[in-house]
Design an enzyme around this catalytic site. Structure first.
Site, mmCIF file in Angstrom:
data_model
loop_
_atom_site.group_PDB
_atom_site.id
_atom_site.type_symbol
_atom_site.label_atom_id
_atom_site.label_comp_id
_atom_site.label_asym_id
_atom_site.label_seq_id
_atom_site.Cartn_x
_atom_site.Cartn_y
_atom_site.Cartn_z
ATOM 1 N N SER A 155 0.825 -1.201 0.000
ATOM 2 C CA SER A 155 0.000 0.000 0.000
ATOM 3 C C SER A 155 0.868 1.264 0.000
ATOM 4 O O SER A 155 1.635 1.484 -0.935
ATOM 5 C CB SER A 155 -0.968 -0.034 1.183
ATOM 6 O OG SER A 155 -1.984 0.913 1.025
ATOM 7 N N ASP A 232 -10.117 -5.463 -3.751
ATOM 8 C CA ASP A 232 -9.488 -4.473 -2.880
ATOM 9 C C ASP A 232 -10.421 -3.276 -2.728
ATOM 10 O O ASP A 232 -10.833 -2.668 -3.725
ATOM 11 C CB ASP A 232 -8.152 -4.039 -3.503
ATOM 12 C CG ASP A 232 -7.291 -3.206 -2.569
ATOM 13 O OD1 ASP A 232 -7.837 -2.341 -1.863
ATOM 14 O OD2 ASP A 232 -6.066 -3.412 -2.564
ATOM 15 N N HIS A 264 -7.484 -5.944 0.335
ATOM 16 C CA HIS A 264 -6.290 -5.151 0.628
ATOM 17 C C HIS A 264 -5.546 -5.634 1.871
ATOM 18 O O HIS A 264 -4.523 -5.079 2.242
ATOM 19 C CB HIS A 264 -6.716 -3.682 0.833
ATOM 20 C CG HIS A 264 -5.594 -2.689 0.744
ATOM 21 N ND1 HIS A 264 -4.978 -2.362 -0.448
ATOM 22 C CD2 HIS A 264 -4.987 -1.922 1.700
ATOM 23 C CE1 HIS A 264 -4.049 -1.444 -0.230
ATOM 24 N NE2 HIS A 264 -4.024 -1.164 1.064
#
Length: 286
Positions: A155, A232, A264
């Protein structure tokens, strides 16, 4: 990368997968405050053998423990005889006004950049810490091979990973990311952080945006591995499509893998972490 050895405080030490997981704290001159990091040393390093190393960068709200605890990376690093170094996601307790007001700016959200605007520029210099200070320190303290150094992240940490690899391709030999923020200058997360850290100067954003770096001629000699879940919840903000297009235009070798049903979370990362360790081991041991 010469560096004086600072005073190191051991906050924790645990035997894990035949090696040693340590949590260490030191005074960081580049951050201007004490910094904490975690390191996994495989059994080969404990025996004095110089080993490859991967620096792992966690995402928003994470810290120095997040990736190592949740990803299951240590098990596979141990199998390959590779060390792991995990920095924090930002400086901590700097006294900077507003640093604890929001999850996406300040504490836990350093975005791995060197801020240039006050008051952030006094301490928020994570790019320099990741690129210069932490590798120099850990390679002085432990038998880590700086010629076999990789980087991986998730991320916000995936964004930091891609920026480091594209800006300093000679420094990082192997690269991979999970669900990285690929085009931060066009999404609210990135715009908020960049506006604060760079004082509203968009011209400075291009050096911290993986997509813009590729468009502006930055490349890495190795194939970059990226995994992305198609369920996600942040997919529209990550802009992996922009990274794929920029890589194609620039000639950057990119293995972008999309996965149905995955989100995610670190459950997603655990599923494919072995592939990433294999990717790094192949490049670092070549």
């Amino acid at each position: 990368m010469s560096i004086e050895t600072p005073v190191i405080e051991t906050l924790g030490q645990h035997t894990c997968c035949g090696g040693s997981l340590r949590v260490l704290k030191h005074n960081s001159d580049v951050l201007g405050v004490p910094a904490t990091f975690s390191i996994f040393l495989p059994k080969e390093a404990l025996a004095g053998q110089k080993v490859p190393v991967i620096h792992v960068l966690a995402g928003l709200t994470g810290n120095h423990e997040t990736f190592l605890i949740k990803s299951n990376a240590i098990r596979f690093a141990a199998e390959h005889g590779i060390a792991l170094v995990a920095p924090d996601t930002s400086p901590r307790d700097t006294g900077t006004p507003g640093e604890d007001d929001a999850y996406d700016l300040g504490s836990g959200a350093g975005f791995y950049v060197d801020a240039t605007a006050e008051p952030w520029s006094r301490h928020y210099r994570m790019e320099s810490y990741i690129h210069r200070k932490l590798p120099a320190l850990t390679e002085k303290l432990f038998p880590l091979d700086g010629d076999r150094r990789g980087i991986m992240g998730h991320s916000m940490g995936g964004m930091g990973t891609l920026v480091q690899a594209l800006r300093y391709p000679e420094f990082w030999k192997t690269v991979s990311a999970f669900a990285p923020i690929c085009h931060p200058s066009v999404i609210p997360w990135g715009q908020k952080a960049f506006d604060a850290y760079f004082g509203g100067d968009p011209s400075k954003w291009r050096d911290c945006d993986p997509t813009l770096l590729l468009r502006n001629g930055h490349k890495h000699p190795a194939t970059i591995l990226v995994d992305q879940g198609l369920q996600d919840q942040y997919l529209s903000d990550l802009r992996v499509d922009a990274l794929v297009e920029a890589a194609k235009e620039s000639g950057q070798s990119l293995e972008m893998r999309h996965h149905d049903a995955y989100d995610h979370s670190y459950w997603f990362i655990q599923t494919f972490i072995a592939d990433h360790l294999n990717h790094h081991a192949k490049g670092l041991k070549a």
